[in-house]
Design a protein around this motif. Structure first.
Motif, PDB file in Angstrom:
ATOM      1  N   LEU A 296      -4.826   0.850   3.447  1.00 54.35           N
ATOM      2  CA  LEU A 296      -4.640   1.814   2.546  1.00 54.35           C
ATOM      3  C   LEU A 296      -5.613   3.183   2.939  1.00 54.35           C
ATOM      4  CD1 LEU A 296      -3.481   3.066   0.075  1.00 54.35           C
ATOM      5  CD2 LEU A 296      -5.213   1.877  -1.377  1.00 54.35           C
ATOM      6  N   TYR A 297      -6.590   2.850   3.240  1.00 57.20           N
ATOM      7  CA  TYR A 297      -7.719   3.991   3.319  1.00 57.20           C
ATOM      8  C   TYR A 297      -7.525   4.233   4.811  1.00 57.20           C
ATOM      9  CZ  TYR A 297      -9.816   3.959  -1.097  1.00 57.20           C
ATOM     10  OH  TYR A 297     -10.153   4.095  -2.533  1.00 57.20           O
ATOM     11  N   GLY A 298      -6.888   3.508   5.692  1.00 53.54           N
ATOM     12  CA  GLY A 298      -6.489   3.785   6.874  1.00 53.54           C
ATOM     13  C   GLY A 298      -5.405   5.140   6.989  1.00 53.54           C
ATOM     14  N   ALA A 299      -4.244   4.582   6.096  1.00 55.77           N
ATOM     15  CA  ALA A 299      -3.249   5.714   6.174  1.00 55.77           C
ATOM     16  C   ALA A 299      -3.764   7.173   5.287  1.00 55.77           C
ATOM     17  CB  ALA A 299      -2.188   4.977   5.079  1.00 55.77           C
ATOM     18  N   ILE A 300      -4.556   6.982   4.471  1.00 58.99           N
ATOM     19  CA  ILE A 300      -5.054   8.408   3.761  1.00 58.99           C
ATOM     20  C   ILE A 300      -5.810   8.851   4.810  1.00 58.99           C
ATOM     21  CG2 ILE A 300      -6.679   9.142   2.031  1.00 58.99           C
ATOM     22  CD1 ILE A 300      -6.142   6.305   0.122  1.00 58.99           C
TER      23      ILE A 300
ATOM     24  N   ILE B 165       0.813  -1.222  -0.063  1.00 60.20           N
ATOM     25  CA  ILE B 165      -0.075   0.152  -0.010  1.00 60.20           C
ATOM     26  C   ILE B 165       0.984   1.162  -0.015  1.00 60.20           C
ATOM     27  CG2 ILE B 165      -1.815  -1.132   0.988  1.00 60.20           C
ATOM     28  CD1 ILE B 165      -0.107   1.318   3.120  1.00 60.20           C
ATOM     29  N   ARG B 166       2.156   1.141   0.100  1.00 60.01           N
ATOM     30  CA  ARG B 166       2.947   2.349   0.274  1.00 60.01           C
ATOM     31  C   ARG B 166       2.665   3.124  -1.094  1.00 60.01           C
ATOM     32  NH1 ARG B 166       6.600   2.563   4.697  1.00 60.01           N
ATOM     33  NH2 ARG B 166       7.285   0.606   5.450  1.00 60.01           N
ATOM     34  N   SER B 167       3.048   2.715  -2.324  1.00 59.56           N
ATOM     35  CA  SER B 167       2.914   3.258  -3.640  1.00 59.56           C
ATOM     36  C   SER B 167       1.390   3.993  -3.670  1.00 59.56           C
ATOM     37  CB  SER B 167       3.564   2.745  -4.737  1.00 59.56           C
ATOM     38  OG  SER B 167       4.782   2.553  -4.633  1.00 59.56           O
ATOM     39  N   PRO B 168       0.479   3.165  -3.542  1.00 60.27           N
ATOM     40  CA  PRO B 168      -1.052   3.725  -3.677  1.00 60.27           C
ATOM     41  C   PRO B 168      -1.291   4.781  -2.693  1.00 60.27           C
ATOM     42  CG  PRO B 168      -0.851   1.284  -3.930  1.00 60.27           C
ATOM     43  CD  PRO B 168       0.295   1.616  -3.407  1.00 60.27           C
ATOM     44  N   TYR B 169      -0.867   4.669  -1.764  1.00 61.14           N
ATOM     45  CA  TYR B 169      -1.119   5.739  -0.392  1.00 61.14           C
ATOM     46  C   TYR B 169      -0.283   7.094  -1.083  1.00 61.14           C
ATOM     47  CZ  TYR B 169       0.340   8.227   3.494  1.00 61.14           C
ATOM     48  OH  TYR B 169       0.516   9.680   4.501  1.00 61.14           O
ATOM     49  N   VAL B 170       1.039   6.982  -1.447  1.00 60.12           N
ATOM     50  CA  VAL B 170       1.694   8.159  -1.823  1.00 60.12           C
ATOM     51  C   VAL B 170       1.003   8.702  -3.078  1.00 60.12           C
ATOM     52  CG1 VAL B 170       3.396   9.211  -2.676  1.00 60.12           C
ATOM     53  CG2 VAL B 170       3.816   7.579  -0.678  1.00 60.12           C
ATOM     54  N   ASP B 171       0.788   8.118  -4.097  1.00 58.62           N
ATOM     55  CA  ASP B 171      -0.067   8.317  -5.221  1.00 58.62           C
ATOM     56  C   ASP B 171      -1.370   9.144  -4.873  1.00 58.62           C
ATOM     57  OD1 ASP B 171       1.871   7.116  -6.638  1.00 58.62           O
ATOM     58  OD2 ASP B 171       0.778   5.396  -7.224  1.00 58.62           O
ATOM     59  N   TRP B 172      -2.183   8.472  -3.970  1.00 62.58           N
ATOM     60  CA  TRP B 172      -3.433   9.025  -3.649  1.00 62.58           C
ATOM     61  C   TRP B 172      -3.391  10.647  -3.121  1.00 62.58           C
ATOM     62  CZ3 TRP B 172      -6.785  11.459  -0.503  1.00 62.58           C
ATOM     63  CH2 TRP B 172      -8.371  11.231  -0.631  1.00 62.58           C
ATOM     64  N   VAL B 173      -2.432  10.647  -2.123  1.00 56.67           N
ATOM     65  CA  VAL B 173      -2.268  12.038  -1.321  1.00 56.67           C
ATOM     66  C   VAL B 173      -1.949  12.898  -2.342  1.00 56.67           C
ATOM     67  CG1 VAL B 173      -2.375  11.113   0.966  1.00 56.67           C
ATOM     68  CG2 VAL B 173      -0.084  11.347  -0.450  1.00 56.67           C
ATOM     69  N   VAL B 174      -0.876  12.642  -3.293  1.00 61.43           N
ATOM     70  CA  VAL B 174      -0.389  13.451  -4.125  1.00 61.43           C
ATOM     71  C   VAL B 174      -1.449  13.822  -5.385  1.00 61.43           C
ATOM     72  CG1 VAL B 174       1.536  13.699  -6.018  1.00 61.43           C
ATOM     73  CG2 VAL B 174       1.835  12.883  -3.833  1.00 61.43           C
ATOM     74  N   ASN B 175      -2.154  12.831  -5.778  1.00 62.75           N
ATOM     75  CA  ASN B 175      -3.398  13.015  -6.841  1.00 62.75           C
ATOM     76  C   ASN B 175      -4.246  13.818  -6.278  1.00 62.75           C
ATOM     77  OD1 ASN B 175      -6.093  11.754  -7.942  1.00 62.75           O
ATOM     78  ND2 ASN B 175      -4.431  12.104  -9.556  1.00 62.75           N
ATOM     79  N   ALA B 176      -4.716  13.834  -4.925  1.00 65.25           N
ATOM     80  CA  ALA B 176      -5.535  14.685  -4.304  1.00 65.25           C
ATOM     81  C   ALA B 176      -5.066  15.988  -3.966  1.00 65.25           C
ATOM     82  CB  ALA B 176      -6.053  14.095  -2.964  1.00 65.25           C
ATOM     83  N   LYS B 177      -3.938  16.179  -4.102  1.00 64.32           N
ATOM     84  CA  LYS B 177      -3.331  17.531  -4.111  1.00 64.32           C
ATOM     85  C   LYS B 177      -3.137  17.954  -2.290  1.00 64.32           C
ATOM     86  CE  LYS B 177      -4.001  19.672  -8.451  1.00 64.32           C
ATOM     87  NZ  LYS B 177      -4.443  18.613  -9.138  1.00 64.32           N
TER      88      LYS B 177
END
Length: 354
Positions: free
Chosen positions: A102-106, A56-68
């Motif tokens: 994943l969604y917990g990290a977000i 989940i590391r990469s999807p987590y970073v991708d999510w927070v970056v994509n969401a600005k």
């Protein structure tokens, strides 16, 4: 960062105790701060890490970056990465579905983004309240509007994505808990935070606005989906709520102990310093008293869990759901404390806020 303040790695094992495991305390020996020792603390479960962490590391970073929520190359991005919120999620949800990790990290990233807005002692009070109110409207189903910033829009995206995983009853329980948390955040805007006469008043306020107040129903969404359980009745049962509310109090006290340096340097209120003032005791004695209070609550959780078969109607049919719920409350306590040992948020002023 002084190594006596944080080892850079969690204690993976401690001394066996009758109600769990006792971890050795750490010294807070930091610049311009009265040296104290955080006491040995009782934890209800052992150290564990989710097997899904690396996935989940990469999807987590991708999510927070994509969401600005943060942008690469900025200070905010650096702070977020060093906070290790993906590790935190893997520690608090060690035996849980991948999507929850994943969604917990977000959710942790969103929580701290909002928490930093509310905790800023120099920010305009009316703007803080307006911000809390707007995120609450998002949690009630509102769509983002033109004036909304990237944080509000990220909250909306996360909220809608969570809805896609949930059954309607459990999603409503989660949404209700989130709205309650957001309303309770208003207490952090009160001007008397450092002048509260009773430390228990402060403790109860923090119990209600700490992030774990909605993490359990968030976990219930994914536990129900993964294991085919019915979680609504478990979330509503008052005997189980008594245990999970104790878990929130334990998390708060641990946070106040491990966050003592950050709160003192940032000018924020802290349960330990309120105990010190209220009882006319030294800072070390206040730390020790806080630790004993948290330990007593952990013992109560273990004892109350043992009572559940006699107290909950239809316990046999609900046993797995109840066990997973209570174990999640326990892993929230252990995982959060383990995370304090690896994050830089509480010991390095550069990382006090995103």
């Amino acid at each position: 960062m002084n190594r006596r303040a944080s080892s850079g790695a969690p204690q993976t094992s401690g001394r066996a105790a009758s109600h769990g495991e006792r971890l050795a305390g750490v010294e807070l020996d930091l610049p311009d701060f009265e040296r104290v020792r955080i006491p040995d603390l009782l934890l209800p479960v052992e150290h564990r890490v989710s097997e899904h962490l690396e996935q989940i590391r990469s999807p987590y970073v991708d999510w927070v970056v994509n969401a600005k929520l943060v942008e690469p190359g900025t200070r905010g991005h650096d702070v977020l990465m060093r906070m290790k919120l993906d590790d935190c999620s893997a520690l608090i949800f060690p035996d849980h579905p991948r999507e929850l990790v994943l969604y917990g990290a977000i959710s942790l990233a969103l929580f701290f983004a909002l928490d930093d807005v509310v905790d800023d002692v120099n920010a305009d009070l009316s703007k803080k309240l307006a911000y809390i109110r707007r995120v609450g409207q998002i949690a009630s189903g509102d769509a983002p509007a033109a004036p909304d910033d990237h944080i509000v829009r990220a909250w909306h995206r996360w909220f809608k994505e969570i809805e896609g995983f949930a059954s309607p009853p459990v999603f409503e329980a989660f949404a209700g808990a989130l709205r309650f948390h957001l309303r309770a955040l208003r207490a952090q805007t009160l001007e008397d935070q450092s002048a509260v006469l009773c430390p228990t008043t402060y403790l109860m306020r923090r119990r209600d606005n700490v992030g774990s107040s909605y993490f359990l129903p968030l976990a219930a969404i994914f536990l129900e989906r993964e294991h085919g359980l019915s979680m609504q009745g478990v979330l509503e049962d008052q005997h189980i709520k008594s245990i999970t509310e104790l878990a929130a109090l334990v998390i708060v006290i641990h946070n106040e102990l491990l966050g003592l340096y950050k709160d003192t340097r940032s000018g924020e209120a802290n349960f330990v310093t309120l105990l010190r003032r209220e009882h006319g005791i030294g800072l070390q004695d206040a730390c020790d008293l806080s630790g004993r209070l948290a330990d007593d609550m952990v013992k109560a959780m273990v004892q109350m869990e043992a009572d559940l078969p006699a107290l909950v109607d239809g316990y046999e049919e609900k046993a797995e759901a109840i066990t997973r719920c209570v174990r999640t409350a326990c892993s929230l306590i252990r995982g959060t404390l383990d995370w304090y040992r690896i994050t830089r948020r509480y010991y390095d002023e550069k990382y006090f806020a995103m």
